[in-house]
Structures are given as C-alpha cells and as structure tokens.
Write a protein that holds these residues in place. Structure first.
Motif, PDB file in Angstrom:
ATOM      1  N   ASN A  82      38.750  34.502  34.906  1.00  0.00           N
ATOM      2  CA  ASN A  82      38.008  35.177  33.843  1.00  0.00           C
ATOM      3  C   ASN A  82      37.477  36.546  34.244  1.00  0.00           C
ATOM      4  OD1 ASN A  82      38.245  32.921  32.040  1.00  0.00           O
ATOM      5  ND2 ASN A  82      36.772  31.877  33.366  1.00  0.00           N
ATOM      6  N   ASN A  83      37.806  36.995  35.440  1.00  0.00           N
ATOM      7  CA  ASN A  83      37.298  38.273  35.930  1.00  0.00           C
ATOM      8  C   ASN A  83      38.460  39.263  36.025  1.00  0.00           C
ATOM      9  OD1 ASN A  83      36.399  40.452  37.526  1.00  0.00           O
ATOM     10  ND2 ASN A  83      34.909  39.167  38.582  1.00  0.00           N
ATOM     11  N   VAL A  84      38.577  40.118  35.023  1.00  0.00           N
ATOM     12  CA  VAL A  84      39.706  41.061  34.940  1.00  0.00           C
ATOM     13  C   VAL A  84      39.759  41.968  36.165  1.00  0.00           C
ATOM     14  CG1 VAL A  84      40.679  42.999  33.635  1.00  0.00           C
ATOM     15  CG2 VAL A  84      39.779  41.010  32.425  1.00  0.00           C
ATOM     16  N   ALA A  85      38.616  42.530  36.540  1.00  0.00           N
ATOM     17  CA  ALA A  85      38.594  43.449  37.683  1.00  0.00           C
ATOM     18  C   ALA A  85      39.040  42.732  38.961  1.00  0.00           C
ATOM     19  CB  ALA A  85      37.203  44.047  37.860  1.00  0.00           C
ATOM     20  N   ALA A  86      38.566  41.517  39.154  1.00  0.00           N
ATOM     21  CA  ALA A  86      38.941  40.763  40.367  1.00  0.00           C
ATOM     22  C   ALA A  86      40.438  40.468  40.382  1.00  0.00           C
ATOM     23  CB  ALA A  86      38.138  39.464  40.446  1.00  0.00           C
ATOM     24  N   ARG A  87      41.004  40.188  39.237  1.00  0.00           N
ATOM     25  CA  ARG A  87      42.426  39.863  39.168  1.00  0.00           C
ATOM     26  C   ARG A  87      43.291  41.111  39.394  1.00  0.00           C
ATOM     27  NH1 ARG A  87      43.640  35.010  38.255  1.00  0.00           N
ATOM     28  NH2 ARG A  87      45.685  35.360  37.329  1.00  0.00           N
ATOM     29  N   VAL A  88      42.861  42.237  38.839  1.00  0.00           N
ATOM     30  CA  VAL A  88      43.587  43.486  39.095  1.00  0.00           C
ATOM     31  C   VAL A  88      43.500  43.819  40.590  1.00  0.00           C
ATOM     32  CG1 VAL A  88      43.601  45.986  38.684  1.00  0.00           C
ATOM     33  CG2 VAL A  88      43.360  44.395  36.760  1.00  0.00           C
ATOM     34  N   MET A  89      42.312  43.653  41.170  1.00  0.00           N
ATOM     35  CA  MET A  89      42.150  43.967  42.589  1.00  0.00           C
ATOM     36  C   MET A  89      42.915  42.981  43.481  1.00  0.00           C
ATOM     37  SD  MET A  89      40.779  46.825  42.743  1.00  0.00           S
ATOM     38  CE  MET A  89      40.749  46.885  44.531  1.00  0.00           C
ATOM     39  N   ALA A  94      47.316  42.656  47.353  1.00  0.00           N
ATOM     40  CA  ALA A  94      48.636  42.171  47.791  1.00  0.00           C
ATOM     41  C   ALA A  94      49.522  43.329  48.232  1.00  0.00           C
ATOM     42  CB  ALA A  94      49.305  41.386  46.665  1.00  0.00           C
ATOM     43  N   ASN A  95      49.399  44.468  47.573  1.00  0.00           N
ATOM     44  CA  ASN A  95      50.209  45.641  47.922  1.00  0.00           C
ATOM     45  C   ASN A  95      49.774  46.281  49.235  1.00  0.00           C
ATOM     46  OD1 ASN A  95      52.269  46.683  45.682  1.00  0.00           O
ATOM     47  ND2 ASN A  95      50.634  45.513  44.708  1.00  0.00           N
ATOM     48  N   PHE A  96      48.554  45.966  49.676  1.00  0.00           N
ATOM     49  CA  PHE A  96      48.065  46.494  50.946  1.00  0.00           C
ATOM     50  C   PHE A  96      47.808  45.358  51.935  1.00  0.00           C
ATOM     51  CE2 PHE A  96      47.060  49.785  47.837  1.00  0.00           C
ATOM     52  CZ  PHE A  96      47.557  50.911  48.472  1.00  0.00           C
ATOM     53  N   ASP A  97      48.484  44.237  51.709  1.00  0.00           N
ATOM     54  CA  ASP A  97      48.359  43.066  52.571  1.00  0.00           C
ATOM     55  C   ASP A  97      48.868  43.408  53.971  1.00  0.00           C
ATOM     56  OD1 ASP A  97      49.959  40.257  53.463  1.00  0.00           O
ATOM     57  OD2 ASP A  97      47.924  40.025  52.698  1.00  0.00           O
ATOM     58  N   GLY A  98      48.368  42.682  54.978  1.00  0.00           N
ATOM     59  CA  GLY A  98      48.722  42.954  56.373  1.00  0.00           C
ATOM     60  C   GLY A  98      50.196  43.187  56.637  1.00  0.00           C
ATOM     61  N   GLN A 181      41.727  50.025  48.768  1.00  0.00           N
ATOM     62  CA  GLN A 181      41.123  49.142  47.778  1.00  0.00           C
ATOM     63  C   GLN A 181      39.802  49.704  47.254  1.00  0.00           C
ATOM     64  OE1 GLN A 181      41.540  44.809  48.643  1.00  0.00           O
ATOM     65  NE2 GLN A 181      42.677  45.541  50.431  1.00  0.00           N
ATOM     66  N   LYS A 182      39.066  50.392  48.118  1.00  0.00           N
ATOM     67  CA  LYS A 182      37.797  50.998  47.702  1.00  0.00           C
ATOM     68  C   LYS A 182      38.048  52.090  46.645  1.00  0.00           C
ATOM     69  CE  LYS A 182      35.086  51.495  51.193  1.00  0.00           C
ATOM     70  NZ  LYS A 182      34.418  52.057  52.399  1.00  0.00           N
TER      71      LYS A 182
END
Length: 197
Positions: A82-89, A94-98, A181-182
C-alpha cells in the motif's frame, strides 16, 4: 560429443568468464580464445553452445537481466503493497543491487549498451529491459497518480536510474547505491507530494 548435463555446468561458467574478461580487457579485446581460457574450456565449446562471441554476449546479458528481474521481484515482495513510494524505491533498489554494481557486471552492461546500438538482437534485449522497467514503475505510480502523470514520472525515474548508473559506472570510485537511491527518493517525494497530501 558433449556429455549429458554439461550445458548446465558450462554455460554459467562461460557467462562468468565472459564478464571477467570484459572487466579486464573490454568487449573488443574479449576474444573467444581469452574467454575459453578463463573458463578453462576449449574455444570449440563456445562455438558449440553459443555459435561464437555474439551468442555468448547475448546469453551473458540474458543472465544479467534474469538476475535483475528476480531481484526486482524479491524487493517488491518485501515492500508494503500500500506504499507507492516504497514500492517504486524497491524497483530502484533492485537496479542498484550489489550484483548489478559489481565491476564485471557494470562493464558488461556498458559493453552491451554500446553494442546494442549496432546489433538487432542486443537492441531487442535492451528494448525489452527498458519496457519492463517503465511498465513496473508505471504500474506502481498509477496507484497514486493519473495515468498520464504516472507515465511521465516513470520516464523521469528511469532516466535518473540510467543517468546515475552511467555516471557512477564511469567514476573511478564506482556506483554508490546509497547516493543513487537518495537522489531518486528525493525526486520521487517531491513529485508525489501534491497527490498524497
């Protein structure tokens, strides 16, 4: 004749060797001979399984893209539905995953992007990846935004991901996932604020 079951062993080995060689000498220097030597196999194996260097690069990128897709799914499953911002982030993370920011993977991405401009098979892979990212972002953003605004914002976030990723890839210090991410989170919060207040 290859032994039964050998592709399952050899293909990941060859994909890893391809990334390692690209990391060391770049795509143009990454010959079938160097890759096969790095993998500890004969160059005939590469021709047998992949038809040569082009097929091996394509399989290498498919492997990287599968890993990105699996990571995106895992991040989304962990995010509040239910948290749009959290889901987008989660998608951004994932695109900046290790794995995606390891030197060998970063250099493989750069080689892939450069080659995709001149190769229809690689270009098609790039387009699939681009559409998938935009589709995921758009889907999540449409939970809070009108469709047109969601599309516009998805493009903005995708551009930030690619731009920050590319600048980091060309930086001697590498990509900073935290900084990326920031920056994107700041953009996202400002863009979403009028719709969530």
């Amino acid at each position: 004749m290859p032994k039964v079951g050998m592709p399952e062993i050899r293909k990941p080995q060859l994909v890893e060797a391809t990334m390692a060689v690209i990391d060391e000498v770049g795509l143009s220097g990454a010959s079938v001979t160097l890759i096969s030597k790095k993998a500890g196999v004969s160059s005939g194996i590469i021709h047998h399984y992949f038809g040569g260097k082009h097929g091996l690069l394509e399989e290498t990128m498919r492997t990287v893209l599968r890993r990105l897709s699996a990571t995106s799914i895992a991040h989304l499953q962990a995010a509040d539905p239910n948290n749009v911002a959290a889901r987008v982030m989660a998608i951004v993370a994932a695109n900046f995953d290790g794995y995606q920011v390891e030197s060998k993977v970063v250099k493989t991405w750069l080689a892939f992007w450069a080659q995709a401009m001149h190769d229809k098979d690689l270009h098609r892979l790039q387009r699939v990846n681009e559409r998938r990212l935009l589709s995921h972002l758009r889907y999540e953003l449409k939970q809070a935004l009108p469709a047109e605004q969601a599309q516009f914002m998805a493009q903005g976030i995708a551009a930030l991901i690619d731009g920050i990723w590319l600048r980091g890839a060309l930086n001697p210090d590498g990509i900073s996932p935290e900084n990326a991410q920031k920056i994107i989170s700041d953009y996202l919060e400002k863009q979403l604020a009028p719709y969530l207040s």
